[in-house]
Design an enzyme around this catalytic site. Sequence first.
Site, short mmCIF file in Angstrom:
data_model
loop_
_atom_site.label_atom_id
_atom_site.label_comp_id
_atom_site.label_asym_id
_atom_site.label_seq_id
_atom_site.Cartn_x
_atom_site.Cartn_y
_atom_site.Cartn_z
N LYS A 51 -9.35 47.01 55.71
CA LYS A 51 -8.21 46.94 55.79
C LYS A 51 -7.52 48.39 56.45
O LYS A 51 -6.60 48.13 57.58
CB LYS A 51 -7.59 47.67 54.51
CG LYS A 51 -8.13 46.54 53.25
CD LYS A 51 -6.53 46.42 51.85
CE LYS A 51 -7.05 45.22 50.95
NZ LYS A 51 -5.84 45.37 49.90
N ASN A 78 -9.44 49.72 46.69
CA ASN A 78 -9.66 48.94 48.83
C ASN A 78 -8.33 49.35 48.85
O ASN A 78 -8.42 48.34 50.54
CB ASN A 78 -10.28 47.59 47.92
CG ASN A 78 -9.34 46.63 47.69
OD1 ASN A 78 -8.70 46.84 46.62
ND2 ASN A 78 -9.69 46.08 48.25
N GLU A 85 -3.55 38.83 40.27
CA GLU A 85 -4.99 38.41 40.51
C GLU A 85 -6.23 36.89 41.20
O GLU A 85 -5.87 36.10 40.16
CB GLU A 85 -6.30 39.83 40.03
CG GLU A 85 -6.34 40.98 40.05
CD GLU A 85 -5.86 41.84 41.36
OE1 GLU A 85 -6.64 41.11 42.33
OE2 GLU A 85 -5.60 42.67 41.29
N SER A 138 -5.65 41.31 52.80
CA SER A 138 -6.35 41.14 51.58
C SER A 138 -8.00 40.96 51.03
O SER A 138 -8.54 40.39 51.52
CB SER A 138 -5.64 39.95 50.52
OG SER A 138 -5.94 39.53 50.15
N GLY A 139 -8.16 41.96 50.30
CA GLY A 139 -9.76 41.39 49.44
C GLY A 139 -9.89 40.48 48.70
O GLY A 139 -10.51 39.94 48.14
N ASP A 198 -1.00 45.24 50.78
CA ASP A 198 -2.30 44.28 49.77
C ASP A 198 -1.35 42.74 49.48
O ASP A 198 -0.26 43.08 49.38
CB ASP A 198 -2.94 45.13 48.94
CG ASP A 198 -3.05 45.02 47.57
OD1 ASP A 198 -3.99 43.25 48.46
OD2 ASP A 198 -2.88 44.64 46.68
N ASP A 215 -2.61 40.72 46.14
CA ASP A 215 -3.12 40.54 44.96
C ASP A 215 -2.31 42.10 43.95
O ASP A 215 -2.57 42.89 44.19
CB ASP A 215 -3.97 40.02 44.25
CG ASP A 215 -5.25 39.49 45.28
OD1 ASP A 215 -5.34 38.10 44.47
OD2 ASP A 215 -5.34 39.35 46.01
N ARG A 239 -18.77 37.88 41.17
CA ARG A 239 -17.41 37.05 41.15
C ARG A 239 -17.24 35.94 41.64
O ARG A 239 -17.21 34.62 40.73
CB ARG A 239 -16.18 37.91 41.30
CG ARG A 239 -15.81 39.02 39.78
CD ARG A 239 -14.72 40.05 40.63
NE ARG A 239 -14.52 40.31 41.88
CZ ARG A 239 -13.40 40.48 42.47
NH1 ARG A 239 -11.96 41.08 41.28
NH2 ARG A 239 -13.72 41.74 43.72
#
Length: 299
Positions: free
Chosen positions: A223, A249, A98, A178-179, A89, A91, A134
Amino acid sequence: MSLVATLVANPSRPVLDETLVARALHVLPVGAAAADWLAAGIACDLAVDGDPAHAGAFDAALRQVLADAPVDVLVQKREGRRKRLLIADMDSTMIGQECIDELAAAVGKKDVIAAITERAMRGELEFEPALRERAAMLAGLGEEVIGEVLKSQITLTPGARELVGTMRAHGAYCALVSGGFTAFTSQIAAQLGFHENRANTLGIAEGRLTGKVGEPILGREAKRQRLEELLVEKGIEAEASVAVGDGANDLAMIERAGLGVAYRAKPAVAAAADARVDHGDLTALLYFQGYRAGEFAAG
């Protein structure tokens, strides 16, 4: 000795000493070997003669006896501990921030967006709708802010360069998933030496963020799916992979990997992972694999 227990402290606080090692040996089976130091004051291996089925119980006993010490613990099978695939990942894992929260600061909405991020990472909100919500709040933000955030607000996690550089130097494939957004992962992946990066795409039109995210959104299942694909593409068994992350996640890939590591993670993630790093930096993942400090590469 079929098992190995690894004790790891933070390199900035090298508190691991013979007293702590003695406490650890006291709760391990008779015959556990004296410390093999991977880095003085920072990390050591203890060889353990025991059934691999009991690794979890030994791990729990070590955590209990060392609970008052800033030391991370992992008990695992000795065979196969060095991994051939790293999937990570970004962040709050490979970087200290983040990214979407830092972008939100530019539109005066950091507190609102950061609160949503926290709930999503804890698994209290579904990731995909939370990301759309967001991103919508960032509509109208100039795309130049991305570069400004990368330059002034994003910091690499201690040990990140060594982790990627060392694993690459020993033949492992390294993937950043990454998300977050490709505008950030492409830069971070290049800085750290990842072979590839996967993330979401921010909508941009006429130099400004549209508030939209490209579909489909890369979240928990995506992922895990990339991990599955890489295992096939590289001809690697799941046992030879390590996954690291901090949020909900990341759970699916952490649970699928041969070694799933929760890094300074949310409670649900820490509980599900094979290993957790609460005190050390990212070099803990190298010590867990049996690397010595002298083998580290800076990337």
